[in-house]
Design an enzyme around this catalytic site. Sequence first.
Site, PDB file in Angstrom:
ATOM      1  N   ASP A  91      21.690 -18.147  17.275  1.00 43.62           N
ATOM      2  CA  ASP A  91      20.586 -19.110  17.153  1.00 43.62           C
ATOM      3  C   ASP A  91      20.170 -19.512  18.567  1.00 43.62           C
ATOM      4  O   ASP A  91      20.895 -20.252  19.237  1.00 43.62           O
ATOM      5  CB  ASP A  91      21.014 -20.356  16.376  1.00 43.62           C
ATOM      6  N   LYS A 153      13.725 -21.096  13.052  1.00 44.41           N
ATOM      7  CA  LYS A 153      14.558 -22.251  12.682  1.00 44.41           C
ATOM      8  C   LYS A 153      13.880 -23.526  13.160  1.00 44.41           C
ATOM      9  O   LYS A 153      13.409 -23.603  14.290  1.00 44.41           O
ATOM     10  CB  LYS A 153      15.946 -22.094  13.306  1.00 44.41           C
ATOM     11  N   LYS A 182      14.847 -20.917   8.530  1.00 44.93           N
ATOM     12  CA  LYS A 182      16.040 -21.762   8.462  1.00 44.93           C
ATOM     13  C   LYS A 182      15.637 -23.207   8.711  1.00 44.93           C
ATOM     14  O   LYS A 182      15.028 -23.525   9.735  1.00 44.93           O
ATOM     15  CB  LYS A 182      17.084 -21.324   9.491  1.00 44.93           C
TER      16      LYS A 182
END
Length: 218
Positions: A91, A153, A182
């Site tokens: 991430d 995300k 996400k």
Amino acid sequence: MDHKEILKHVDHTLLTTTATWEQVKELCDEGIRFETASVCIPAAYVKRAADYVNGKLKVCTVIGFPNGYSTTAVKVFETEDAIRNGADEIDMVINLGMVKEGDWEGVIREIRAVKESCKGRVLKVIVEACQLTQEEKVEVCKAVSLAGADFIKTSTGFSTGGATLLDVALFRANVAPDVRVKAAGGIRTWEDAQAFLDLGADRLGTSALVGLAKKENI
């Protein structure tokens, strides 16, 4: 969706600056027990966690976290180090300064460099939506899609806000069909989780849901 199924979409997360190995180990135990999608942990613990779970659970870590203003070379090095240590998923935090300048070529170039360093592992791009205008959110969706990332995300959870339903809906509408979403930050109830999944989120960054599952003895 029942609660066990919701947990399969959860990146069970511990990213506090004071996180200890014992806490990370407990997180891994919980991730295995509740069959979460992964555990998301500080890079310093990736090797120990990967060895500990021994393939029973995906290990995710964060790159350029939480501010995103490291150089691309540093983010690439962090990624390569994490992959060597056994990370399954990455991430990364986007460079928000580039976004604010409208340097979309720079944004795309950096994401591509990190994606290449992932060597086929999953890359999620954290765009810190609470810091962006609506126009920037749409453009960043295009950049993440063009760069070949696997996920967009919403948040680090360390800024001024977390995931919102409006942002998840906007992202789902503006990223490429093969880019997943996400939602992270502030997801504390089963109802929250279901609402985000219904809007098209595929992963949820949270620690609260496993806590609820333990209370309910799922």
